[in-house]
Scaffold this active site. Sequence first.
Site, PDB file in Angstrom:
ATOM      1  N   ASN A  63      -9.982   0.485   1.208  1.00 37.93           N
ATOM      2  CA  ASN A  63      -8.761   0.518   1.158  1.00 37.93           C
ATOM      3  C   ASN A  63      -8.381   0.026  -0.311  1.00 37.93           C
ATOM      4  O   ASN A  63      -8.073  -1.115  -0.804  1.00 37.93           O
ATOM      5  CB  ASN A  63      -7.916  -0.333   1.994  1.00 37.93           C
ATOM      6  CG  ASN A  63      -6.480  -0.324   2.117  1.00 37.93           C
ATOM      7  OD1 ASN A  63      -5.835   0.262   1.102  1.00 37.93           O
ATOM      8  ND2 ASN A  63      -5.897  -1.019   3.081  1.00 37.93           N
ATOM      9  N   CYS A 109       0.828  -1.251   0.056  1.00 38.58           N
ATOM     10  CA  CYS A 109       0.129  -0.054  -0.079  1.00 38.58           C
ATOM     11  C   CYS A 109       0.781   1.401  -0.159  1.00 38.58           C
ATOM     12  O   CYS A 109       0.487   2.253  -0.271  1.00 38.58           O
ATOM     13  CB  CYS A 109      -0.625  -0.017   1.282  1.00 38.58           C
ATOM     14  SG  CYS A 109      -2.223  -1.344   1.297  1.00 38.58           S
ATOM     15  N   HIS A 135      -3.160   7.468   3.924  1.00 34.05           N
ATOM     16  CA  HIS A 135      -3.740   6.251   3.376  1.00 34.05           C
ATOM     17  C   HIS A 135      -4.819   5.765   3.866  1.00 34.05           C
ATOM     18  O   HIS A 135      -5.368   5.738   5.149  1.00 34.05           O
ATOM     19  CB  HIS A 135      -2.539   5.298   3.603  1.00 34.05           C
ATOM     20  CG  HIS A 135      -3.049   4.068   3.205  1.00 34.05           C
ATOM     21  ND1 HIS A 135      -3.667   3.585   1.869  1.00 34.05           N
ATOM     22  CD2 HIS A 135      -2.841   2.815   3.744  1.00 34.05           C
ATOM     23  CE1 HIS A 135      -3.878   2.334   1.646  1.00 34.05           C
ATOM     24  NE2 HIS A 135      -3.353   1.761   2.669  1.00 34.05           N
TER      25      HIS A 135
HETATM   26  N1  COA Z   1     -17.479  -8.558  11.103  1.00 30.09           N
HETATM   27  C1  COA Z   1     -18.090  -9.311  12.476  1.00 30.09           C
HETATM   28  N2  COA Z   1     -17.289  -9.498  13.120  1.00 30.09           N
HETATM   29  C2  COA Z   1     -15.828  -9.458  12.964  1.00 30.09           C
HETATM   30  C3  COA Z   1     -15.411  -9.097  11.568  1.00 30.09           C
HETATM   31  C4  COA Z   1     -16.401  -8.901  10.615  1.00 30.09           C
HETATM   32  N3  COA Z   1     -16.071  -8.450   9.546  1.00 30.09           N
HETATM   33  N4  COA Z   1     -13.916  -9.312  11.508  1.00 30.09           N
HETATM   34  C5  COA Z   1     -13.647  -9.786  12.509  1.00 30.09           C
HETATM   35  N5  COA Z   1     -14.721  -9.854  13.644  1.00 30.09           N
HETATM   36  C6  COA Z   1     -14.484 -10.293  14.843  1.00 30.09           C
HETATM   37  C7  COA Z   1     -13.541 -11.102  15.270  1.00 30.09           C
HETATM   38  O1  COA Z   1     -13.552 -12.492  15.013  1.00 30.09           O
HETATM   39  C8  COA Z   1     -13.277 -10.769  16.827  1.00 30.09           C
HETATM   40  O2  COA Z   1     -14.459 -11.667  17.534  1.00 30.09           O
HETATM   41  P1  COA Z   1     -13.925 -12.403  18.926  1.00 30.09           P
HETATM   42  O3  COA Z   1     -13.750 -11.478  19.857  1.00 30.09           O
HETATM   43  O4  COA Z   1     -15.212 -13.154  19.124  1.00 30.09           O
HETATM   44  O5  COA Z   1     -12.621 -13.170  18.618  1.00 30.09           O
HETATM   45  C9  COA Z   1     -13.942  -9.437  16.999  1.00 30.09           C
HETATM   46  O6  COA Z   1     -14.802  -9.191  15.705  1.00 30.09           O
HETATM   47  C10 COA Z   1     -12.893  -8.338  17.115  1.00 30.09           C
HETATM   48  O7  COA Z   1     -11.890  -8.578  16.228  1.00 30.09           O
HETATM   49  P2  COA Z   1     -10.574  -7.522  16.295  1.00 30.09           P
HETATM   50  O8  COA Z   1      -9.758  -8.416  15.117  1.00 30.09           O
HETATM   51  O9  COA Z   1     -10.190  -7.506  17.521  1.00 30.09           O
HETATM   52  O10 COA Z   1     -11.213  -6.271  15.620  1.00 30.09           O
HETATM   53  P3  COA Z   1     -10.618  -4.935  15.388  1.00 30.09           P
HETATM   54  O11 COA Z   1     -11.397  -3.894  16.248  1.00 30.09           O
HETATM   55  O12 COA Z   1      -9.191  -5.050  15.557  1.00 30.09           O
HETATM   56  O13 COA Z   1     -10.830  -4.604  14.009  1.00 30.09           O
HETATM   57  C11 COA Z   1      -9.902  -4.735  11.947  1.00 30.09           C
HETATM   58  C12 COA Z   1     -10.403  -5.577  12.751  1.00 30.09           C
HETATM   59  C13 COA Z   1      -9.346  -5.441  10.907  1.00 30.09           C
HETATM   60  C14 COA Z   1     -10.897  -3.784  11.111  1.00 30.09           C
HETATM   61  C15 COA Z   1      -8.545  -3.781  12.349  1.00 30.09           C
HETATM   62  O14 COA Z   1      -7.781  -4.470  13.243  1.00 30.09           O
HETATM   63  C16 COA Z   1      -7.928  -2.907  11.163  1.00 30.09           C
HETATM   64  O15 COA Z   1      -8.589  -2.081  10.498  1.00 30.09           O
HETATM   65  N6  COA Z   1      -6.609  -2.933  11.425  1.00 30.09           N
HETATM   66  C17 COA Z   1      -5.809  -2.603  10.252  1.00 30.09           C
HETATM   67  C18 COA Z   1      -5.916  -3.385   8.837  1.00 30.09           C
HETATM   68  C19 COA Z   1      -5.518  -2.679   7.638  1.00 30.09           C
HETATM   69  O16 COA Z   1      -5.531  -1.346   7.714  1.00 30.09           O
HETATM   70  N7  COA Z   1      -4.878  -3.448   6.710  1.00 30.09           N
HETATM   71  C20 COA Z   1      -4.283  -2.791   5.609  1.00 30.09           C
HETATM   72  C21 COA Z   1      -3.051  -2.173   5.689  1.00 30.09           C
HETATM   73  S1  COA Z   1      -2.460  -1.238   4.276  1.00 30.09           S
END
Ligand code: COA
Length: 332
Positions: free
Chosen positions: A289, A117, A259
């Site tokens: 994204n 990215c 970004h």
């Molecule tokens: N819908 C519903 N629930 C979801 C889900 C979805 N799409 N994706 C994950 N969950 C669940 C998980 O399984 C977890 O459940 P659990 O507590 O029973 O285990 C819960 O939601 C929390 O997951 P978590 O990973 O802690 O959520 P988060 O607040 O970290 O959000 C992201 C997840 C991916 C949105 C966040 O971590 C993020 O945006 N990270 C950066 C990613 C990024 O920018 N990547 C590209 C970089 S260039």
Amino acid sequence: MKFNTKILGTGSFLPDKILTNDDIAKRVDTNHQWIVDRTGIHERRIADPSKDETPSGMAKIATERALEVANLTANDIDLILFSATIPDHFFPNTACMLQHKLGITNGCPALDVNAACTGWMYLIPMANAMIQTGLYKHILVVGGEMTSSFNNWDDRNTCILFGDGCGVAILGRASENEESQIYSTVLTADSTKRDHLKIPAGGAVQRITHEVLEKGENWVQMNGQEVFKSAVKTMAALSEKVINDAGKHMNDVDWFIPHQANLRIIEAVGNRFGFPPEKVIINVDKYANTSSASVPIALDEAIRDGRIKRGDNILLAAFGGGLTAGAAFLKY
Ligand code: COA
């Protein structure tokens, strides 16, 4: 002789097809409100390769829009730098595919760079140096991404995050009476975090086999929380550095284009500086994204809708797999 670098023109292309959060919720266990609360994303665009909405095909249209603004023709481009996380093909490279599609006959060099990215941001200091030294006059810098080709639509952890699109900028020389310039840039890579965001198979190390496909190792894999923490910390630190290196202050920034990965990441970076939210360009709600296309798409949109004007100071920052990161501070 040292020349100042000016953004001569920008362009972007987004496919027409919209995929909403509700559409995704029909396939995996998620819902619109969860996605909006955690990411700020409402919908994303999906490319149709049968209409040539490929990295090079989308880049052709985005470039034609930028050429019109810059008042140049395709054969005025003397270097093509292309960032695509997943290229059209491993080779010929996507920059060569684009040279062909634009009908360029001047034999200009055409190079792909992959920094996930951060790819487009990685190309900015390189293009800047080549303009400053006079090596090239009109460099086309492309972020063209078909993230739908690495997105696992059965993995709710990742499939909600990405969208397709392309953004380009043509960099050239500012004339002597113009203020446009790139004040400062910085790039970093932290390979200790290389496993947090990756596509394990499909390259030379792990070729595609039936077993690989069954395990889904040909799709993107991510440790979301680690990427999140690192993104906030790095984008904030690098943004601060380019402003300091330019001998400027946070108040000198007219627009901040981060970004577009996650609204919470963008807000957390802004809060670290106490940066006014109305000066932050955001379109992650519409496009999700788009990997290395996200910053140039947002830049082009804000120029075309009149928010960004000539003479404005613009801060750009990005991060991505590697983990790579970069920032640039410039006068448009
Ligand atoms: N819908 C519903 N629930 C979801 C889900 C979805 N799409 N994706 C994950 N969950 C669940 C998980 O399984 C977890 O459940 P659990 O507590 O029973 O285990 C819960 O939601 C929390 O997951 P978590 O990973 O802690 O959520 P988060 O607040 O970290 O959000 C992201 C997840 C991916 C949105 C966040 O971590 C993020 O945006 N990270 C950066 C990613 C990024 O920018 N990547 C590209 C970089 S260039």
